[in-house]
Design an enzyme around this catalytic site. Sequence first.
Site, short mmCIF file in Angstrom:
data_model
loop_
_atom_site.label_atom_id
_atom_site.label_comp_id
_atom_site.label_asym_id
_atom_site.label_seq_id
_atom_site.Cartn_x
_atom_site.Cartn_y
_atom_site.Cartn_z
N ASN A 1 -8.47 -1.04 6.87
CA ASN A 1 -8.55 -0.16 7.90
C ASN A 1 -8.60 1.15 7.57
O ASN A 1 -8.54 2.31 8.05
CB ASN A 1 -7.21 -0.33 8.93
N HIS B 1 2.14 5.06 13.59
CA HIS B 1 1.09 5.64 12.84
C HIS B 1 -0.28 5.23 13.02
O HIS B 1 -1.21 5.52 12.13
CB HIS B 1 1.43 4.87 11.16
N ASP C 1 0.69 -1.24 -0.06
CA ASP C 1 0.03 -0.08 0.01
C ASP C 1 0.82 1.16 0.04
O ASP C 1 0.97 1.87 0.87
CB ASP C 1 -0.88 -0.05 1.15
N ILE D 1 -13.15 7.20 6.64
CA ILE D 1 -13.41 8.46 6.54
C ILE D 1 -14.26 8.74 7.75
O ILE D 1 -15.17 8.19 8.04
CB ILE D 1 -14.24 8.89 5.51
#
Length: 405
Positions: free
Chosen positions: A169, A334, A75, A172
């Site tokens: 995961n 993160h 990703d 919004i």
Amino acid sequence: MKYRSIESKGVPIKAWIDGVNLEDQAKEQLQNIAQLPIIHSHIAVMPDVHLGKGATIGSVIPTLKAIIPNAVGVDLGCGMTAVMTTLFAKDLPDNLFAVRTAIEIAVPHGRTNNGKAVNDKGAWNDIPKLASDLWQTHLDLQFKKMVDKYPEIGQCNHIAHLGTLGTGNHFIELCLDENQQVWIMLHSGSRGVGNRIASTFIAKAKQDMENHQTHLPDKELAYLQEGSPFFDDYIEGITWAQEFASINREIMMQLTIEALQSQLKPFECTSLAVNCHHNYVSKETHFGEEVYLTRKGAVSAKKGEFGIIPGSMGAKSFIVRGLGNPDSFNSCSHGAGRVMSRTAAKKAYTVEDQVKATEGVECRKDESVIDEIPMAYKNIEDVMKAQDDLVEVVHTLKQVICVKG
């Protein structure tokens, strides 16, 4: 000195894990990485650390004249953006279902038909002008050059994913900060095309290691070196994917703002906006050497730099300011970090558990999101405490709406 030293047969491993779990398999992965001859100085381990494929999620890896594609992951450019609005909690309706629905209509999310170009609900059927224009001005030319060399990269959703959320995961959210001011926050990356670029060069790195009969503690740690046939192409690929990811988030933020404006009183976005990758490579200088620094589930936290550390879909998130800790390579976590796999979470918890864990949050509460249940993640408060020498908290956010793929 806040970090702990983990036993290593290679470079030192410095881990910010006080009060949080480090699973044995993740520790073994870190020890394997530490033995590679391309690692500079040490490896930094963030408190959200957990098992990944090849390389550990929540690790910061400095490499000399080489990059480990599987450490960067698939990703490429995954990250966060958050914007403070002029709205406050009192400006929101008591029932937020219509607001969540408006966001879900505005932004493609999820995946069907295995993410293939036809009939994928998570992709655009009709590309909006905003996505088309940004693709043409920022991405199209370099993409065509990549596909000329590597046709397989073109065999996936690309422009049809620009401005879409994805699955897992990615989310919004509409959040309230400590002053009850409304924020919009979202999380996504480079989607199908980033995965295809990454997978292409992971395979090339493995083949390169086999051709040179290079011994590795784990074949997933195959690396590409400067001067090797595919190195420059990989750099171009990840740079492109990181730009795609950034533009992807920019479009989704705009679409979300428009959806909210259709449902709520007129508002504006303030100048306080934060954008950060947390799955990427950058060229930086640390401990006297210029290195390729891979942040695999980690955020840049240079002194004074803003970042975003989200919790789970039922927990707090944080807008932070970096303290510039050199031992962490100016990095922080993160997120919260998983404590169980998606499969394990689905076996361990029920829809009733999900409903209870997300009480007060307008979100889907069904079997398809049980793998994202808050209990599948570490306690974000513990994670933040373990890295209080890496960042300071500027704003504390709590979601009231969460849209998942």
